[in-house]
Design a protein around this motif. Sequence first.
Motif, mmCIF file in Angstrom:
data_model
loop_
_atom_site.group_PDB
_atom_site.id
_atom_site.type_symbol
_atom_site.label_atom_id
_atom_site.label_comp_id
_atom_site.label_asym_id
_atom_site.label_seq_id
_atom_site.Cartn_x
_atom_site.Cartn_y
_atom_site.Cartn_z
ATOM 1 N N ASP A 252 -32.128 6.623 5.233
ATOM 2 C CA ASP A 252 -31.440 5.448 5.790
ATOM 3 C C ASP A 252 -32.288 4.188 5.603
ATOM 4 O O ASP A 252 -31.766 3.120 5.283
ATOM 5 N N ARG B 271 -25.548 7.198 15.574
ATOM 6 C CA ARG B 271 -26.590 7.295 14.545
ATOM 7 C C ARG B 271 -27.723 8.194 15.018
ATOM 8 O O ARG B 271 -28.044 8.211 16.208
ATOM 9 N N ASN C 159 -27.433 7.795 9.270
ATOM 10 C CA ASN C 159 -26.520 6.653 9.412
ATOM 11 C C ASN C 159 -25.697 6.494 8.136
ATOM 12 O O ASN C 159 -25.947 5.617 7.323
ATOM 13 N N TRP D 146 -19.334 5.815 6.671
ATOM 14 C CA TRP D 146 -18.926 6.304 7.994
ATOM 15 C C TRP D 146 -17.409 6.190 8.162
ATOM 16 O O TRP D 146 -16.724 7.161 8.497
#
Length: 362
Positions: free
Chosen positions: A147, A242, A257, A261
């Motif tokens: 991430d 997250r 993350n 999404w």
Amino acid sequence: MTAPLVAAHPLSGDGRFIMERYRDLLPVTDATPLVTLGEGGTPLIRSRVLEGELGLEGLYFKAEFQNPTGSFKDRGMVVAVAKAAEAGAEAVICASTGNTSASAAAYAVRHGLDAVVVVPAGNIAMGKLAQAVAHGATIVAIDGSFDDALRVVRDLSERHPVALVNSVNPHRIAGQKTAAFEIADELDRAPDLLCIPVGNAGNITAYWHGFSEYYQMERIASRPRMWGFQAAGAAPLVSGERVAEPETIATAIRIGNPASWDGAIEARDGSGGSITAVTDDEITHAYRRMASDEGIFCEPASAASVAGLMHRHAAGEDLSGLTAVCIITGAGLKDPDIALQIEAKRLEAPADPDAVERVLGW
Ligand code: AN7
């Protein structure tokens, strides 16, 4: 007029490769260089053992590890790097848990571009690192997670004239949706269930786009329920929050993350599906069963799709009458360290037939 084919393979004119076969459904123009390493056209392998064990009408494994660099990433990368070259880029950059970097490095070479890959130090499988090294990519190992790496490359791609080839690049998603087309074309329908490992969530998003596009074109009469699976230690889409320090044996999906999404949630809810967690023990078990019962040597992250299906069955889900496809995203050879943890049937003997016969107990 069609663009000249930059033949990288003697059979590249036979329409097997995604940029040719699905050209009309991809962002390909006359100026797009149709460079190929032979991506796509991966087999749908019918299960030998697990299909009956899980009570399914049909269980198939989509062998995405048979792509040129050993993972599904090549489908998106062949399009993304071609579009980068078309736009005049001289270099590509990506963050990666390993497979994206291997694929980006290979396609960059194919197009004569430079590649910079940013990876979480100490958390990428040896085979994947070897690929990036072999292709001459510049590797930046950061003291942080995937991430963090993605945040870094997003920033750098805005400051410098390099093309970002993570799945936030829509050309990646476009290329990857072709796997859904192939499944539908081969089965002549959509499966009832599509089981897929989820990390950064680009792939589940791409499959949903692919099936939805075919559905809108009336090439299929229904769309599958999307069953996504995350590793329990890296399951932000399951918890809805997250994960600051994701942890799992399946380093490919060690992501806290996910960039796509919203795409994952859309796939889940639009299909009446689910995104659930599987433990590292379940992943390891499925990984071994795939190798020992199905003859398919995949990497741990890929086994999450099978682990998830087994988990749902064990939890009492009735799978009878259903056809499922598990996406086997990457090759077992990528991560030899994990494979060698399996207790081997390994004997030692002098170089003599009688001696070998003796240790075999024959
Ligand atoms: C074998 O290479 O994110 O949910 O940087 O390598 O689309 O992220 C890899 C992901 C599943 C998850 N299986 O797909 C990377 C990277 C394998 C993978 C996934 C990955 P996404």
